[in-house]
Write an enzyme that holds these catalytic residues in place. Structure first.
Site, PDB file in Angstrom:
ATOM      1  N   CYS A 114      51.064  32.793  28.066  1.00 24.54           N
ATOM      2  CA  CYS A 114      51.089  34.265  28.123  1.00 24.54           C
ATOM      3  C   CYS A 114      52.427  34.861  27.687  1.00 24.54           C
ATOM      4  O   CYS A 114      52.515  36.062  27.443  1.00 24.54           O
ATOM      5  CB  CYS A 114      50.718  34.743  29.521  1.00 24.54           C
ATOM      6  SG  CYS A 114      49.090  34.177  30.048  1.00 24.54           S
ATOM      7  N   HIS A 250      53.171  42.068  29.989  1.00 27.52           N
ATOM      8  CA  HIS A 250      51.995  41.208  29.920  1.00 27.52           C
ATOM      9  C   HIS A 250      50.977  41.717  30.937  1.00 27.52           C
ATOM     10  O   HIS A 250      51.334  42.098  32.043  1.00 27.52           O
ATOM     11  CB  HIS A 250      52.408  39.763  30.229  1.00 27.52           C
ATOM     12  CG  HIS A 250      51.236  38.846  30.395  1.00 27.52           C
ATOM     13  ND1 HIS A 250      50.211  38.801  29.481  1.00 27.52           N
ATOM     14  CD2 HIS A 250      50.913  37.966  31.378  1.00 27.52           C
ATOM     15  CE1 HIS A 250      49.317  37.918  29.891  1.00 27.52           C
ATOM     16  NE2 HIS A 250      49.714  37.397  31.028  1.00 27.52           N
ATOM     17  N   ASN A 280      43.341  39.657  31.237  1.00 32.08           N
ATOM     18  CA  ASN A 280      44.498  38.909  30.741  1.00 32.08           C
ATOM     19  C   ASN A 280      44.111  38.203  29.440  1.00 32.08           C
ATOM     20  O   ASN A 280      43.347  37.235  29.466  1.00 32.08           O
ATOM     21  CB  ASN A 280      44.933  37.902  31.814  1.00 32.08           C
ATOM     22  CG  ASN A 280      46.151  37.095  31.387  1.00 32.08           C
ATOM     23  OD1 ASN A 280      46.546  37.101  30.224  1.00 32.08           O
ATOM     24  ND2 ASN A 280      46.741  36.384  32.333  1.00 32.08           N
TER      25      ASN A 280
HETATM   26  N1  COA Z   1      36.417  37.020  44.720  1.00 31.13           N
HETATM   27  C1  COA Z   1      36.436  37.106  46.060  1.00 31.13           C
HETATM   28  N2  COA Z   1      37.309  36.423  46.815  1.00 31.13           N
HETATM   29  C2  COA Z   1      38.194  35.633  46.180  1.00 31.13           C
HETATM   30  C3  COA Z   1      38.234  35.517  44.777  1.00 31.13           C
HETATM   31  C4  COA Z   1      37.288  36.238  44.045  1.00 31.13           C
HETATM   32  N3  COA Z   1      37.222  36.200  42.702  1.00 31.13           N
HETATM   33  N4  COA Z   1      39.215  34.670  44.444  1.00 31.13           N
HETATM   34  C5  COA Z   1      39.792  34.294  45.581  1.00 31.13           C
HETATM   35  N5  COA Z   1      39.182  34.860  46.637  1.00 31.13           N
HETATM   36  C6  COA Z   1      39.487  34.734  48.050  1.00 31.13           C
HETATM   37  C7  COA Z   1      40.226  33.460  48.364  1.00 31.13           C
HETATM   38  O1  COA Z   1      39.351  32.380  48.533  1.00 31.13           O
HETATM   39  C8  COA Z   1      40.934  33.840  49.654  1.00 31.13           C
HETATM   40  O2  COA Z   1      40.024  33.715  50.713  1.00 31.13           O
HETATM   41  P1  COA Z   1      40.499  33.149  52.153  1.00 31.13           P
HETATM   42  O3  COA Z   1      41.538  34.149  52.625  1.00 31.13           O
HETATM   43  O4  COA Z   1      39.241  33.149  52.924  1.00 31.13           O
HETATM   44  O5  COA Z   1      41.069  31.796  51.876  1.00 31.13           O
HETATM   45  C9  COA Z   1      41.237  35.323  49.473  1.00 31.13           C
HETATM   46  O6  COA Z   1      40.365  35.785  48.443  1.00 31.13           O
HETATM   47  C10 COA Z   1      42.677  35.584  49.067  1.00 31.13           C
HETATM   48  O7  COA Z   1      43.025  34.685  48.000  1.00 31.13           O
HETATM   49  P2  COA Z   1      44.403  34.759  47.266  1.00 31.13           P
HETATM   50  O8  COA Z   1      44.423  33.736  46.178  1.00 31.13           O
HETATM   51  O9  COA Z   1      45.507  34.752  48.281  1.00 31.13           O
HETATM   52  O10 COA Z   1      44.280  36.228  46.650  1.00 31.13           O
HETATM   53  P3  COA Z   1      45.355  37.058  45.878  1.00 31.13           P
HETATM   54  O11 COA Z   1      45.520  38.369  46.506  1.00 31.13           O
HETATM   55  O12 COA Z   1      46.579  36.243  45.598  1.00 31.13           O
HETATM   56  O13 COA Z   1      44.619  37.320  44.493  1.00 31.13           O
HETATM   57  C11 COA Z   1      44.730  36.496  42.253  1.00 31.13           C
HETATM   58  C12 COA Z   1      44.233  36.243  43.674  1.00 31.13           C
HETATM   59  C13 COA Z   1      44.326  35.320  41.393  1.00 31.13           C
HETATM   60  C14 COA Z   1      44.057  37.764  41.737  1.00 31.13           C
HETATM   61  C15 COA Z   1      46.245  36.690  42.282  1.00 31.13           C
HETATM   62  O14 COA Z   1      46.838  35.654  43.017  1.00 31.13           O
HETATM   63  C16 COA Z   1      46.851  36.708  40.921  1.00 31.13           C
HETATM   64  O15 COA Z   1      46.650  37.629  40.155  1.00 31.13           O
HETATM   65  N6  COA Z   1      47.683  35.693  40.621  1.00 31.13           N
HETATM   66  C17 COA Z   1      48.404  35.640  39.379  1.00 31.13           C
HETATM   67  C18 COA Z   1      47.435  35.248  38.326  1.00 31.13           C
HETATM   68  C19 COA Z   1      48.059  35.333  36.983  1.00 31.13           C
HETATM   69  O16 COA Z   1      48.687  36.301  36.685  1.00 31.13           O
HETATM   70  N7  COA Z   1      47.834  34.309  36.196  1.00 31.13           N
HETATM   71  C20 COA Z   1      48.224  34.262  34.858  1.00 31.13           C
HETATM   72  C21 COA Z   1      49.673  34.340  34.723  1.00 31.13           C
HETATM   73  S1  COA Z   1      49.998  34.555  33.064  1.00 31.13           S
END
Ligand code: COA
Length: 323
Positions: A114, A250, A280
């Site tokens: 990215c 980004h 993304n």
């Molecule tokens: N739908 C519903 N629930 C979901 C889910 C989805 N698509 N994905 C994860 N969950 C759940 C998890 O299982 C977790 O449940 P639990 O509390 O029962 O264990 C809960 O939601 C929280 O998960 P978490 O991973 O802590 O959520 P978050 O707030 O961090 O959001 C992302 C997840 C992926 C959206 C976030 O972490 C993110 O954007 N990360 C960076 C990703 C990124 O930018 N990647 C590319 C970089 S270039």
């Protein structure tokens, strides 16, 4: 020593729109969860048979048209991609051929996931700074949907396909003012596709070479790294936050974007946001956003723009440019 300045921009999104409502039918999620946690409402998906080079060509032709040059004038092509058509040759070489440039200057791909477009601009700029080129095409293009497990709710909600491009021309003043690149391979396991030509090739053959991500760890790292890179960029140029007109980040997650804007004391109306419609698109996200804001007249000549990115590797970096 010469500088590089932007004389054309372009962007392309595949026709197919994949909405959150459709994702709800594919994985255990809700429209509300995806929109509130990521800011994403829909993303584009390349058609079967549509390749990264196809997306790149559309964006490149737009940028070349805006620049008002003929493709033959380009003496450098750099394509940032993690999802090339082939193992080799590079997308840049395929694109050069499509554009009808033969016996031309260097054409090569840059892979920094990215952060790819930021890396690619930095590399191209170095050609200008050493008077090794007069006009360059820099593209970010991805068919990231091909390396997504569409049954994995942790990743499939986030990504999309697209391409963005800029044409750079030699100039007596910047243009590209500075670039700041970083990497830390220690974190390679937090965000990766753990299969390829020389590792776990059987997953590739089975069509199961997919993106894996520890989302919350990546999130924390991205917010920290992008905040730090903003400070580094301002300090290196003796600028203050109020000197910056536009942030073109980004587009991974609206919450990451908002955190960086806050760090810059910027209102969100000075931040170019496309994540709600594009998701993304990895290396394509910054040039797609930049192209939108240039074409709709938000980013004006003479304004200072920070582009910043974060991605697998980890890699991160920024560009300060005067449009
Ligand atoms: N739908 C519903 N629930 C979901 C889910 C989805 N698509 N994905 C994860 N969950 C759940 C998890 O299982 C977790 O449940 P639990 O509390 O029962 O264990 C809960 O939601 C929280 O998960 P978490 O991973 O802590 O959520 P978050 O707030 O961090 O959001 C992302 C997840 C992926 C959206 C976030 O972490 C993110 O954007 N990360 C960076 C990703 C990124 O930018 N990647 C590319 C970089 S270039």
């Amino acid at each position: 020593m010469s500088y590089a300045r932007v004389i054309g921009t372009g962007g392309y999104l595949p026709e197919r729109i994949l909405t959150n409502a459709e994702l709800v039918k594919m994985v255990n999620t809700t429209e509300n969860w995806v929109e509130t946690r990521t800011g994403i409402r829909e993303r584009r998906i390349a058609a079967p048979g549509e390749r990264t080079s196809d997306l790149a060509e559309h964006a490149a032709r737009q940028a070349i048209d805006m620049a008002g040059i003929s493709p033959q004038e380009l003496d450098l092509i750099v394509v940032a991609t993690t999802t090339p058509d082939h193992v080799f040759p590079s997308v840049a070489c395929l694109l050069q051929d499509r554009l009808g440039i033969h016996n031309g200057g260097p054409a090569f791909d840059v892979q920094a996931v990215c952060t790819g477009f930021v890396y690619a601009i930095d590399v191209a700029n170095r050609f200008f700074r050493t008077d090794a080129c007069n006009k360059a095409l820099v593209v970010g293009a991805e068919t990231f949907s091909r390396i997504i497990d569409w049954t994995d709710r942790n990743t499939c909600i986030l990504f999309g396909d697209g391409a963005g491009a800029v044409v750079l021309e030699t100039a007596s003043e910047p243009g590209i003012v500075s670039s700041h690149l970083h990497a830390d391979g220690k974190y390679h396991e937090l965000l990766n596709v753990p299969a390829g030509v020389s590792a776990n090739y059987e997953q590739v053959l089975k069509g199961e070479a997919y993106t894996q991500m520890q989302g919350s760890e990546v999130f924390k790292w991205a917010v920290k790294a992008l905040g730090d890179i903003v400070d580094e960029t301002l300090q290196a140029n003796g600028l203050t936050k109020s000197d910056i007109d536009w942030l073109v980040p980004h587009q991974a997650n609206i919450r990451i974007i908002s955190a960086t804007a806050k760090k810059l004391n910027m209102d969100m109306d000075q931040v170019v946001v496309t994540v709600e419609r594009h998701g993304n698109t990895s290396a394509a996200s910054i040039p797609l956003a930049f192209n939108e804001a240039v074409r709709d007249g938000r980013i004006k000549r003479g304004q200072k723009v920070i582009m910043e990115g974060f991605g697998g590797g980890f890699t991160w970096g920024s560009i300060l440019l005067i449009y």
